[in-house]
Design a protein around this motif. Structure first.
Motif, PDB file in Angstrom:
ATOM      1  N   LEU A 260       0.701  -1.245   0.016  1.00 18.86           N
ATOM      2  CA  LEU A 260      -0.005  -0.106  -0.059  1.00 18.86           C
ATOM      3  C   LEU A 260       0.809   1.458   0.058  1.00 18.86           C
ATOM      4  O   LEU A 260       0.500   2.144  -0.541  1.00 18.86           O
ATOM      5  CB  LEU A 260      -0.935   0.004   1.218  1.00 18.86           C
ATOM      6  N   GLY A 261       1.766   1.347   0.755  1.00 18.51           N
ATOM      7  CA  GLY A 261       2.821   2.418   0.799  1.00 18.51           C
ATOM      8  C   GLY A 261       3.688   2.631  -0.549  1.00 18.51           C
ATOM      9  O   GLY A 261       4.120   3.628  -1.024  1.00 18.51           O
ATOM     10  N   ASP A 262       3.928   1.393  -1.061  1.00 15.91           N
ATOM     11  CA  ASP A 262       5.063   1.425  -2.248  1.00 15.91           C
ATOM     12  C   ASP A 262       6.265   2.372  -1.931  1.00 15.91           C
ATOM     13  O   ASP A 262       6.395   3.198  -2.941  1.00 15.91           O
ATOM     14  CB  ASP A 262       4.071   2.073  -3.528  1.00 15.91           C
ATOM     15  N   ASN A 263       6.880   2.161  -0.922  1.00 13.16           N
ATOM     16  CA  ASN A 263       7.989   2.805  -0.433  1.00 13.16           C
ATOM     17  C   ASN A 263       9.211   2.572  -1.061  1.00 13.16           C
ATOM     18  O   ASN A 263      10.106   3.028  -0.908  1.00 13.16           O
ATOM     19  CB  ASN A 263       8.086   2.869   1.055  1.00 13.16           C
ATOM     20  N   GLY A 264       9.462   1.465  -2.049  1.00 16.23           N
ATOM     21  CA  GLY A 264      10.450   1.242  -2.831  1.00 16.23           C
ATOM     22  C   GLY A 264      11.522   0.415  -2.016  1.00 16.23           C
ATOM     23  O   GLY A 264      12.645   0.001  -2.554  1.00 16.23           O
ATOM     24  N   ALA A 265      11.081  -0.235  -0.848  1.00 14.90           N
ATOM     25  CA  ALA A 265      12.075  -1.018  -0.239  1.00 14.90           C
ATOM     26  C   ALA A 265      11.949  -2.530  -0.793  1.00 14.90           C
ATOM     27  O   ALA A 265      10.997  -2.903  -1.668  1.00 14.90           O
ATOM     28  CB  ALA A 265      11.570  -1.197   1.362  1.00 14.90           C
ATOM     29  N   GLY A 266      13.263  -3.027  -0.682  1.00 12.42           N
ATOM     30  CA  GLY A 266      13.387  -4.375  -1.260  1.00 12.42           C
ATOM     31  C   GLY A 266      13.633  -4.273  -2.598  1.00 12.42           C
ATOM     32  O   GLY A 266      14.215  -3.252  -3.247  1.00 12.42           O
ATOM     33  N   THR A 267      13.469  -5.466  -3.240  1.00 12.90           N
ATOM     34  CA  THR A 267      13.839  -5.759  -4.645  1.00 12.90           C
ATOM     35  C   THR A 267      12.539  -5.813  -5.565  1.00 12.90           C
ATOM     36  O   THR A 267      11.792  -6.793  -5.103  1.00 12.90           O
ATOM     37  CB  THR A 267      14.765  -6.374  -5.081  1.00 12.90           C
ATOM     38  N   THR A 268      12.083  -5.117  -6.565  1.00 13.03           N
ATOM     39  CA  THR A 268      11.159  -5.173  -7.487  1.00 13.03           C
ATOM     40  C   THR A 268      11.722  -5.874  -8.714  1.00 13.03           C
ATOM     41  O   THR A 268      12.401  -5.300  -9.384  1.00 13.03           O
ATOM     42  CB  THR A 268      10.317  -4.158  -7.607  1.00 13.03           C
ATOM     43  N   VAL A 269      11.074  -6.903  -9.151  1.00  7.58           N
ATOM     44  CA  VAL A 269      11.282  -7.396 -10.612  1.00  7.58           C
ATOM     45  C   VAL A 269      10.160  -7.005 -11.405  1.00  7.58           C
ATOM     46  O   VAL A 269       8.861  -7.546 -10.929  1.00  7.58           O
ATOM     47  CB  VAL A 269      11.511  -8.943 -10.534  1.00  7.58           C
ATOM     48  N   VAL A 270      10.202  -6.531 -12.573  1.00  2.00           N
ATOM     49  CA  VAL A 270       9.307  -6.246 -13.613  1.00  2.00           C
ATOM     50  C   VAL A 270       9.600  -6.917 -14.872  1.00  2.00           C
ATOM     51  O   VAL A 270      10.441  -7.151 -15.115  1.00  2.00           O
ATOM     52  CB  VAL A 270       9.092  -4.759 -13.800  1.00  2.00           C
TER      53      VAL A 270
END
Length: 282
Positions: A260-270
């Motif tokens: 919900l916050g989408d704060n950019g923490a961690g790793t995102t794969v797109v």
């Protein structure tokens, strides 16, 4: 018009969050909050620490190859008992302390997950690791039925094969396969690190975002513990899931903040090609 019944997020729950009471409660609160926001979460849980503890108590060996637990017939009995008889019931109980939301099931139920024996590859050589399965078919009808009735499915990663054998399936890969079959918008995998490190162990710099093709190039060099998690992310986004996130499960309310916050923490794969950019954070 028919209501869209796709879950917005499939969450793999594992790591330290599973053995820390306060983190368990925080995770349950996060899942219920997502449900209240209309996101229809589906939870797939692991249970590695609990399985290892029970094997030790019974005097049975715990051994891993390429990040996967070697599973003999005797070990498989323990896996089923711990996952569906203890871990799942505790997690369902935590969620349902907030209301009548969660329903537990295993991949065996209604033939939800079908698997075949999966070998481990060590230095390019296939190694027999016993009753460890790779999912070859997903029937999501039972999960969809639970979602339609307003429930939160909590799934244990145990599958049956066409040969009648029961298989221990890595929870990261089970969550990924279920996310693809359900047409989920997002896969979230909780782990015990801040994300995928760019140059571990020389640096703790975390890769904040990378594409499927870029991840594919990194997979052969990943540590065994991170390999199935990132493989799950790769399979998900290549299977149509919009994005896959690795979040630090040691942080309270990591799921709520990440989704919900989408704060950019961690790793995102797109989805995308290796020509697309990769970003890092510290």
């Amino acid at each position: 018009m028919e209501e869209d019944l796709r879950p917005a997020v499939v969450i793999k729950f594992g790591g330290n969050a599973m053995v820390d009471a306060s983190l368990q409660q925080a995770f349950a609160q996060d899942v219920v909050e997502l449900w209240c926001e209309g996101l229809r979460p589906v939870v797939v849980h692991g249970g590695g620490p609990q399985i290892s503890a029970m094997l030790d108590r019974l005097g049975l060996e715990s051994r891993f190859e390429a990040g996967l637990r070697v599973t003999t017939a005797e070990t498989m009995d323990v896996v089923r008992m711990v996952l569906s008889g203890r871990v799942q019931r505790e997690l369902v109980g935590h969620i349902n302390s907030h209301g009548p939301y969660a329903v537990g099931m295993t991949g065996e139920d209604a033939h939800t997950l079908t698997a075949v024996r999966r070998p481990a590859w060590v230095d390019g050589v296939a190694v027999d690791i016993g009753q460890v399965g790779d999912i070859v078919e997903v029937n999501p009808d039972m999960v969809r039925t639970l979602l339609t009735r307003g429930h939160i499915p909590v799934v244990s990663p145990v599958a049956r094969g066409a040969d009648g054998q029961v298989y221990n399936v890595n929870a990261d890969l089970a969550a990924s396969a279920l996310a693809v079959a359900l047409g989920a918008e997002r896969l979230v995998i909780l782990t015990d690190v801040a994300g995928l490190y760019a140059d571990w162990p020389r640096s703790t710099e975390v890769i904040g975002r990378l594409t499927a093709d870029a991840l594919d190039g990194l997979l052969p060099g990943l540590a065994s513990g991170m390999l199935p998690k990132m493989e799950g992310c790769l399979r998900a986004v290549r299977g149509g899931v919009g994005r896959a996130d690795i979040l630090d499960g040691r942080v309270p309310h990591a799921v709520l903040r990440g989704v919900l916050g989408d704060n950019g923490a961690g790793t995102t794969v797109v989805p995308g090609t290796s020509a697309d950019h990769v970003t890092s954070t510290v």
